[in-house]
Write an enzyme that holds these catalytic residues in place. Sequence first.
Site, PDB file in Angstrom:
ATOM      1  N   ASN A 201     -42.522 -15.790  33.407  1.00  0.00           N
ATOM      2  CA  ASN A 201     -43.795 -16.241  33.978  1.00  0.00           C
ATOM      3  C   ASN A 201     -44.246 -17.452  33.163  1.00  0.00           C
ATOM      4  O   ASN A 201     -44.648 -17.316  32.016  1.00  0.00           O
ATOM      5  CB  ASN A 201     -44.832 -15.102  33.881  1.00  0.00           C
ATOM      6  CG  ASN A 201     -46.229 -15.568  34.288  1.00  0.00           C
ATOM      7  OD1 ASN A 201     -46.392 -16.654  34.844  1.00  0.00           O
ATOM      8  ND2 ASN A 201     -47.232 -14.747  34.009  1.00  0.00           N
TER       9      ASN A 201
ATOM     10  N   GLU B  28     -54.518 -12.214  33.402  1.00  0.00           N
ATOM     11  CA  GLU B  28     -55.253 -13.486  33.366  1.00  0.00           C
ATOM     12  C   GLU B  28     -55.988 -13.729  34.680  1.00  0.00           C
ATOM     13  O   GLU B  28     -57.082 -14.291  34.699  1.00  0.00           O
ATOM     14  CB  GLU B  28     -54.282 -14.630  33.027  1.00  0.00           C
ATOM     15  CG  GLU B  28     -53.920 -14.613  31.545  1.00  0.00           C
ATOM     16  CD  GLU B  28     -52.499 -15.040  31.221  1.00  0.00           C
ATOM     17  OE1 GLU B  28     -51.856 -15.722  32.033  1.00  0.00           O
ATOM     18  OE2 GLU B  28     -52.023 -14.661  30.128  1.00  0.00           O
TER      19      GLU B  28
ATOM     20  N   GLY C 131     -49.267 -13.021  24.639  1.00  0.00           N
ATOM     21  CA  GLY C 131     -49.458 -14.305  23.960  1.00  0.00           C
ATOM     22  C   GLY C 131     -50.002 -14.181  22.545  1.00  0.00           C
ATOM     23  O   GLY C 131     -50.445 -15.163  21.951  1.00  0.00           O
TER      24      GLY C 131
ATOM     25  N   LYS D 208     -46.728 -19.473  33.653  1.00  0.00           N
ATOM     26  CA  LYS D 208     -48.173 -19.741  33.639  1.00  0.00           C
ATOM     27  C   LYS D 208     -48.419 -21.226  33.941  1.00  0.00           C
ATOM     28  O   LYS D 208     -47.648 -21.835  34.673  1.00  0.00           O
ATOM     29  CB  LYS D 208     -48.776 -19.280  32.305  1.00  0.00           C
ATOM     30  CG  LYS D 208     -48.349 -17.837  31.988  1.00  0.00           C
ATOM     31  CD  LYS D 208     -49.063 -17.190  30.873  1.00  0.00           C
ATOM     32  CE  LYS D 208     -48.520 -15.765  30.713  1.00  0.00           C
ATOM     33  NZ  LYS D 208     -49.200 -14.996  29.703  1.00  0.00           N
TER      34      LYS D 208
ATOM     35  N   GLY E 100     -43.500 -14.342  29.045  1.00  0.00           N
ATOM     36  CA  GLY E 100     -44.270 -15.577  29.097  1.00  0.00           C
ATOM     37  C   GLY E 100     -43.631 -16.629  28.201  1.00  0.00           C
ATOM     38  O   GLY E 100     -42.643 -17.278  28.562  1.00  0.00           O
ATOM     39  N   GLY E 101     -44.171 -16.783  26.998  1.00  0.00           N
ATOM     40  CA  GLY E 101     -43.767 -17.838  26.067  1.00  0.00           C
ATOM     41  C   GLY E 101     -42.264 -18.021  25.917  1.00  0.00           C
ATOM     42  O   GLY E 101     -41.759 -19.142  25.998  1.00  0.00           O
TER      43      GLY E 101
ATOM     44  N   SER F  91     -45.403 -10.586  24.578  1.00  0.00           N
ATOM     45  CA  SER F  91     -44.716 -11.096  23.388  1.00  0.00           C
ATOM     46  C   SER F  91     -43.255 -10.638  23.279  1.00  0.00           C
ATOM     47  O   SER F  91     -42.764 -10.362  22.190  1.00  0.00           O
ATOM     48  CB  SER F  91     -45.489 -10.726  22.120  1.00  0.00           C
ATOM     49  OG  SER F  91     -46.782 -11.300  22.155  1.00  0.00           O
TER      50      SER F  91
ATOM     51  N   GLU G 138     -48.271  -4.679  31.144  1.00  0.00           N
ATOM     52  CA  GLU G 138     -48.502  -5.724  30.142  1.00  0.00           C
ATOM     53  C   GLU G 138     -49.812  -5.441  29.409  1.00  0.00           C
ATOM     54  O   GLU G 138     -50.889  -5.810  29.899  1.00  0.00           O
ATOM     55  CB  GLU G 138     -48.612  -7.089  30.822  1.00  0.00           C
ATOM     56  CG  GLU G 138     -47.361  -7.520  31.548  1.00  0.00           C
ATOM     57  CD  GLU G 138     -47.312  -9.035  31.720  1.00  0.00           C
ATOM     58  OE1 GLU G 138     -46.354  -9.636  31.215  1.00  0.00           O
ATOM     59  OE2 GLU G 138     -48.226  -9.621  32.323  1.00  0.00           O
TER      60      GLU G 138
ATOM     61  N   HIS H 225     -51.998 -10.075  37.580  1.00  0.00           N
ATOM     62  CA  HIS H 225     -51.813 -10.421  36.162  1.00  0.00           C
ATOM     63  C   HIS H 225     -53.167 -10.360  35.465  1.00  0.00           C
ATOM     64  O   HIS H 225     -54.200 -10.728  36.043  1.00  0.00           O
ATOM     65  CB  HIS H 225     -51.204 -11.827  36.036  1.00  0.00           C
ATOM     66  CG  HIS H 225     -50.724 -12.095  34.642  1.00  0.00           C
ATOM     67  ND1 HIS H 225     -51.586 -12.430  33.627  1.00  0.00           N
ATOM     68  CD2 HIS H 225     -49.488 -12.039  34.094  1.00  0.00           C
ATOM     69  CE1 HIS H 225     -50.878 -12.574  32.508  1.00  0.00           C
ATOM     70  NE2 HIS H 225     -49.611 -12.355  32.766  1.00  0.00           N
TER      71      HIS H 225
HETATM   72  P1  13P Z   1     -46.100 -13.611  26.509  1.00  0.00           P
HETATM   73  O1  13P Z   1     -44.661 -13.200  26.636  1.00  0.00           O
HETATM   74  O2  13P Z   1     -46.278 -15.036  26.176  1.00  0.00           O
HETATM   75  O3  13P Z   1     -46.849 -12.669  25.616  1.00  0.00           O
HETATM   76  O4  13P Z   1     -46.755 -13.430  27.984  1.00  0.00           O
HETATM   77  C1  13P Z   1     -46.605 -12.250  28.656  1.00  0.00           C
HETATM   78  C2  13P Z   1     -47.097 -12.398  30.044  1.00  0.00           C
HETATM   79  O5  13P Z   1     -48.297 -12.494  30.274  1.00  0.00           O
HETATM   80  C3  13P Z   1     -46.110 -12.476  31.133  1.00  0.00           C
HETATM   81  O6  13P Z   1     -46.718 -12.326  32.371  1.00  0.00           O
END
Ligand code: 13P
Length: 270
Positions: free
Chosen positions: A29, A116, A192, A31, A253-254, A232, A186, A114
């Site tokens: 993802n 967010e 993050g 973002k 994510g990252g 993470s 999550e 999600h």
């Molecule tokens: P991170 O892997 O950066 O923590 O993000 C997780 C996430 O929100 C994936 O949807």
Amino acid sequence: MNKNDIEQIIRKEIVEAVMKTQDFLIIGNWKMQKTKQEVKSFLKDIASHDFGQKNKIIIAPPSPYLYLFEEKLRYSNVLYGAQNFYPKESGAFTGEVSVDMLQDFGCKYAIVGHSERRTIFGECNEFISKKVRILIQKNITPILCIGENLNQRKNEDYKHFLATQISEGLQRISQDDVSKVIIAYEPIWAIGTGETASPSQVEELHIYLRKFLVERYGSNIGKDIPLLYGGSVKPSNVKELALAQSVSGFLIGGASLDAKSFIEINNILN
Ligand code: 13P
């Protein structure tokens, strides 16, 4: 050989056996990140990469870059999906993207719920359930995200909160269609932050969710719904997390932004 050495050897064998046999969903993802040039360079690195047949690889880029995925991944087995859309066919919804538009660009998956979107954009279970319904109608697989924040975590009832996110998110689709959904757990406190839930925390929660899914939707459906973990996840911790019971894959994510680390995660899970 002492007890510790023996335990290490047994553990290594278990790890290897699980990695060899279990297939995983690996979903990136992105973002709101990357420039057009960065997307092109990432796609160049992965389009020719052989991810193998075992795991399913999916990336959810920002919508304006979907056309590049359609163009560059035509001959690759990497799939892609959307991070967001509006749950109406078409109409006067300035700034929004419809599911038909996602389909036009070859999206097979879409993320919904999600944290967010829930916290920053105020999306609630009711609205999320409309998004799930339209995705099912259009044959796009919903990746329904659930997760608790740190305050909720301190309260024993957080498990019930997560189960409610699932049942309310899926309230507008039939029992049979529930089998078409992917669920991603999550924990908000792990997104993050660099702080991952420990494998035993993930396992405890996934076992709880699996039990809930079986009770709520019947064992035929509940036992097979993919349950992902996100928060993470990176090359250095993915192996341990993959060993947690009932983990079908990861929402990343990252670590999905960098082609090298994304490929490395797949290598580890291969
Ligand atoms: P991170 O892997 O950066 O923590 O993000 C997780 C996430 O929100 C994936 O949807």
